[in-house]
Design a protein around this motif. Structure first.
Motif, PDB file in Angstrom:
ATOM      1  N   VAL A 164       0.846  -1.197   0.000  1.00 20.11           N
ATOM      2  CA  VAL A 164       0.000   0.000   0.000  1.00 20.11           C
ATOM      3  C   VAL A 164       0.881   1.246   0.000  1.00 20.11           C
ATOM      4  CG1 VAL A 164      -1.698   1.328   1.323  1.00 20.11           C
ATOM      5  CG2 VAL A 164      -1.916  -1.147   1.156  1.00 20.11           C
ATOM      6  N   ARG A 165       0.553   2.206  -0.857  1.00 19.35           N
ATOM      7  CA  ARG A 165       1.242   3.495  -0.908  1.00 19.35           C
ATOM      8  C   ARG A 165       0.247   4.583  -0.519  1.00 19.35           C
ATOM      9  NH1 ARG A 165       4.265  -0.056  -1.006  1.00 19.35           N
ATOM     10  NH2 ARG A 165       5.616  -0.723  -2.722  1.00 19.35           N
ATOM     11  N   GLY A 166       0.743   5.749  -0.170  1.00 23.38           N
ATOM     12  CA  GLY A 166      -0.186   6.802   0.212  1.00 23.38           C
ATOM     13  C   GLY A 166       0.520   8.104   0.500  1.00 23.38           C
ATOM     14  N   THR A 167      -0.275   9.127   0.749  1.00 21.12           N
ATOM     15  CA  THR A 167       0.268  10.426   1.105  1.00 21.12           C
ATOM     16  C   THR A 167      -0.776  11.224   1.862  1.00 21.12           C
ATOM     17  OG1 THR A 167       1.553  12.301   0.253  1.00 21.12           O
ATOM     18  CG2 THR A 167      -0.457  11.728  -0.940  1.00 21.12           C
ATOM     19  N   VAL A 168      -0.331  12.323   2.465  1.00 18.46           N
ATOM     20  CA  VAL A 168      -1.216  13.224   3.198  1.00 18.46           C
ATOM     21  C   VAL A 168      -1.045  14.618   2.618  1.00 18.46           C
ATOM     22  CG1 VAL A 168       0.541  13.673   4.963  1.00 18.46           C
ATOM     23  CG2 VAL A 168      -1.870  14.023   5.515  1.00 18.46           C
ATOM     24  N   LEU A 169      -2.111  15.390   2.602  1.00 21.30           N
ATOM     25  CA  LEU A 169      -2.064  16.768   2.122  1.00 21.30           C
ATOM     26  C   LEU A 169      -3.149  17.560   2.809  1.00 21.30           C
ATOM     27  CD1 LEU A 169      -3.797  17.020  -1.336  1.00 21.30           C
ATOM     28  CD2 LEU A 169      -3.439  14.813  -0.263  1.00 21.30           C
ATOM     29  N   CYS A 170      -2.979  18.884   2.863  1.00 17.69           N
ATOM     30  CA  CYS A 170      -4.014  19.699   3.494  1.00 17.69           C
ATOM     31  C   CYS A 170      -5.243  19.712   2.605  1.00 17.69           C
ATOM     32  CB  CYS A 170      -3.512  21.111   3.774  1.00 17.69           C
ATOM     33  SG  CYS A 170      -3.427  22.206   2.374  1.00 17.69           S
ATOM     34  N   ALA A 171      -6.392  19.952   3.199  1.00 15.51           N
ATOM     35  CA  ALA A 171      -7.658  19.855   2.472  1.00 15.51           C
ATOM     36  C   ALA A 171      -7.732  20.827   1.302  1.00 15.51           C
ATOM     37  CB  ALA A 171      -8.827  20.081   3.424  1.00 15.51           C
ATOM     38  N   ALA A 172      -6.976  21.921   1.380  1.00 17.74           N
ATOM     39  CA  ALA A 172      -6.983  22.901   0.289  1.00 17.74           C
ATOM     40  C   ALA A 172      -6.208  22.417  -0.926  1.00 17.74           C
ATOM     41  CB  ALA A 172      -6.407  24.228   0.771  1.00 17.74           C
ATOM     42  N   GLY A 173      -5.410  21.343  -0.765  1.00 23.49           N
ATOM     43  CA  GLY A 173      -4.621  20.832  -1.874  1.00 23.49           C
ATOM     44  C   GLY A 173      -3.637  21.865  -2.364  1.00 23.49           C
ATOM     45  N   ASN A 174      -3.498  21.970  -3.675  1.00 21.84           N
ATOM     46  CA  ASN A 174      -2.629  22.971  -4.290  1.00 21.84           C
ATOM     47  C   ASN A 174      -3.464  23.989  -5.033  1.00 21.84           C
ATOM     48  OD1 ASN A 174      -0.212  22.125  -3.348  1.00 21.84           O
ATOM     49  ND2 ASN A 174       0.532  21.225  -5.236  1.00 21.84           N
ATOM     50  N   GLY A 175      -4.597  24.373  -4.441  1.00 23.34           N
ATOM     51  CA  GLY A 175      -5.507  25.305  -5.091  1.00 23.34           C
ATOM     52  C   GLY A 175      -4.859  26.649  -5.372  1.00 23.34           C
ATOM     53  N   GLU A 176      -5.377  27.347  -6.375  1.00 21.23           N
ATOM     54  CA  GLU A 176      -4.821  28.626  -6.782  1.00 21.23           C
ATOM     55  C   GLU A 176      -4.872  29.626  -5.617  1.00 21.23           C
ATOM     56  OE1 GLU A 176      -5.547  32.063 -10.219  1.00 21.23           O
ATOM     57  OE2 GLU A 176      -6.709  30.217 -10.215  1.00 21.23           O
ATOM     58  N   GLY A 177      -3.737  30.258  -5.369  1.00 19.62           N
ATOM     59  CA  GLY A 177      -3.658  31.281  -4.335  1.00 19.62           C
ATOM     60  C   GLY A 177      -3.412  30.748  -2.941  1.00 19.62           C
ATOM     61  N   HIS A 178      -3.474  29.407  -2.753  1.00 18.47           N
ATOM     62  CA  HIS A 178      -3.265  28.850  -1.416  1.00 18.47           C
ATOM     63  C   HIS A 178      -1.777  28.710  -1.131  1.00 18.47           C
ATOM     64  CE1 HIS A 178      -4.075  26.575   2.217  1.00 18.47           C
ATOM     65  NE2 HIS A 178      -3.195  25.682   1.819  1.00 18.47           N
ATOM     66  N   VAL A 179      -1.354  29.150   0.053  1.00 24.11           N
ATOM     67  CA  VAL A 179       0.027  29.017   0.495  1.00 24.11           C
ATOM     68  C   VAL A 179       0.049  28.121   1.717  1.00 24.11           C
ATOM     69  CG1 VAL A 179       2.089  30.213   1.292  1.00 24.11           C
ATOM     70  CG2 VAL A 179       0.587  31.318  -0.369  1.00 24.11           C
ATOM     71  N   HIS A 180       0.893  27.096   1.662  1.00 20.44           N
ATOM     72  CA  HIS A 180       0.944  26.125   2.754  1.00 20.44           C
ATOM     73  C   HIS A 180       1.823  26.654   3.874  1.00 20.44           C
ATOM     74  CE1 HIS A 180      -1.149  23.268   0.238  1.00 20.44           C
ATOM     75  NE2 HIS A 180      -0.281  23.506  -0.715  1.00 20.44           N
ATOM     76  N   GLY A 181       1.184  27.277   4.865  1.00 20.23           N
ATOM     77  CA  GLY A 181       1.930  27.827   5.977  1.00 20.23           C
ATOM     78  C   GLY A 181       1.414  27.359   7.315  1.00 20.23           C
ATOM     79  N   ASP A 182       0.115  27.404   7.518  1.00 14.96           N
ATOM     80  CA  ASP A 182      -0.490  26.953   8.769  1.00 14.96           C
ATOM     81  C   ASP A 182      -1.386  25.743   8.530  1.00 14.96           C
ATOM     82  OD1 ASP A 182       0.598  28.728  10.623  1.00 14.96           O
ATOM     83  OD2 ASP A 182      -0.734  30.321   9.967  1.00 14.96           O
ATOM     84  N   CYS A 183      -1.020  24.920   7.545  1.00 13.39           N
ATOM     85  CA  CYS A 183      -1.879  23.791   7.172  1.00 13.39           C
ATOM     86  C   CYS A 183      -2.055  22.792   8.302  1.00 13.39           C
ATOM     87  CB  CYS A 183      -1.289  23.082   5.951  1.00 13.39           C
ATOM     88  SG  CYS A 183      -1.094  24.147   4.528  1.00 13.39           S
ATOM     89  N   HIS A 184      -1.049  22.699   9.183  1.00  8.19           N
ATOM     90  CA  HIS A 184      -1.124  21.682  10.238  1.00  8.19           C
ATOM     91  C   HIS A 184      -2.286  21.931  11.192  1.00  8.19           C
ATOM     92  CE1 HIS A 184       0.389  24.084  13.669  1.00  8.19           C
ATOM     93  NE2 HIS A 184       0.975  24.784  12.725  1.00  8.19           N
TER      94      HIS A 184
END
Length: 406
Positions: A164-184
């Motif tokens: 089994v393979r997998g990954t985790v990402l914030c619910a916003a994904g890589n949406g336009e304008g989203h910056v991953h800073g406080d995703c946790h």
């Protein structure tokens, strides 16, 4: 000249000769502080200058501007599994070097989570799969807050947890304008991918922490024909990509928006081992490949014609001797791309070198920024091919700034 024309010219002269209104002191300070490097010590050290600087550095609105200005977070270190430990190895120098124990997870802290495998690391979280209280379980670990979430593995994926393979990402994904800073601190998604055999289709499923349930099972229309690599997958836009071992020209693509899993074609890299190839975000934002054929470094990208036909193109060839600063005549071996972060747009490269008149090889590791091709040698070596870089806007103590004099 008419009175009206003369008045207009006088007005213009006044406009150009009038002194510019001074910027508000706090606004000017924001414009200065937003440009400091996005390293862990930057904002806390700036906040220690004065009460005004501390107030600006701690303001949520300024923090959003700070993240939006830099966009690409620094790589703080890498996660790997050593024995039963989830170990964080920092790669920054002091004062930005984060102690390994700050982010690592030891077995005594998670004694009932056993026989686990590290799957992915993205957007401030780490994903592992293993057994918890005798049940197949996913552990979503937040190194910043030390928080843990446990997610039961769906029944369809319990047939062979090693496959089994997998990954985790914030619910916003890589949406336009989203910056991953406080995703946790926000909701997240977990994606699982599995194959029963080469002769059967691959299947994928998405979990949402907002709903607490797994979505429908999605399968490929055809068998993979090859096992899925243990290399971490790559997130590009709204799609995840996995490398297929023993396949000449195929990889897996999972479109999160369309909920479509497919085997798609990739370039043929004849005679190049998979440890020297990594799926990356190409120039222009599409899917691409980084290929290390030492001493050259190739960057590939995919282009679509007006009728939707995909073509793979070699976009750049870079001399790695110039990038990492090794003499052109030096002997090398065991070159490998050992890690990649699409958020930071960097690769980790491991090279074994031997100086002239020497019988011993020395292992060296470098972090390379793909857009600028600037590199930095790391103080530790990487001997495996599947590390998980942790890229994040981490500002230790930025919320609780020290007391300062005005």
């Amino acid at each position: 000249m008419s009175d009206e024309g003369g008045a207009e010219m006088t007005s213009r002269r006044r406009l150009h000769s009038a002194p510019a209104a001074p910027l508000d002191g706090e606004d000017l300070l924001c414009q200065i502080l937003v440009r400091i490097p996005p390293l862990p010590s930057s904002l806390p050290r700036a906040g220690a200058v004065s009460k005004l600087w501390a107030r600006v550095a701690a303001d949520p609105g300024f923090r959003r501007r700070f993240l939006a200005h830099h966009r690409k977070p620094p790589v703080l270190g890498v996660f790997e599994k050593l024995g039963q430990d989830l170990v964080f190895s920092p790669i920054l120098d002091p004062p930005d070097r984060i102690p390994p124990g700050r982010f690592s997870l030891c077995p005594e802290q998670e004694a009932s989570f056993t026989h686990w495998t590290l799957l992915g690391c993205r957007h401030g979280r780490v994903l592992a799969i293993g057994s918890f209280s005798r049940h197949a379980t996913l552990l979503v670990f937040d190194p910043v807050s030390r928080g843990r979430s446990y997610v039961p593995v769906p029944m369809d994926f319990r047939f062979n947890l090693c496959n089994v393979r997998g990954t985790v990402l914030c619910a916003a994904g890589n949406g336009e304008g989203h910056v991953h800073g406080d995703c946790h601190s926000g909701p997240f998604k977990v994606v699982l991918l599995g194959t029963r055999s080469r002769q059967e289709p691959a299947m994928a499923c998405v979990y949402s922490s907002e709903t607490g349930v797994w979505g429908p099972l999605v399968s490929t229309a055809e068998p993979c024909g090859a096992p899925v690599s243990r290399f971490p997958c790559t997130l590009i836009g709204s799609a995840l990509y996995w490398w297929l071992n023993d396949s000449e020209d195929a990889m897996l693509e999972f479109d999160l928006d369309a909920q479509r899993l497919a085997v798609v074609r990739r370039p043929i890299f004849a005679g190049i081992g998979s440890s020297c190839i990594r799926i990356i975000r190409a120039e222009g934002g599409g899917v691409g490949f980084a290929v290390l054929v030492y001493p050259s470094f190739q960057l590939w990208g995919r282009k679509f014609s007006s009728d939707g036909v995909a073509t793979w193109m070699l976009q750049r060839i870079v001399n790695m001797h110039e990038v990492i600063g090794l003499p052109s005549g030096i002997e090398t071996r065991n070159e490998a791309i050992v890690g990649y972060s699409e958020d930071a747009d960097v690769v980790l490269i491991s090279v074994s070198t031997k100086q002239e008149h020497s019988t011993k090889h020395q292992h060296s590791a470098f972090i390379v920024q793909l857009d600028s091709m600037q590199s930095r040698e790391l103080s530790r070596s990487f001997l495996e091919h599947s590390y998980h870089p942790f890229a994040y806007f981490y500002t230790a103590g930025a919320v609780q700034l020290p007391m300062v004099n005005s």
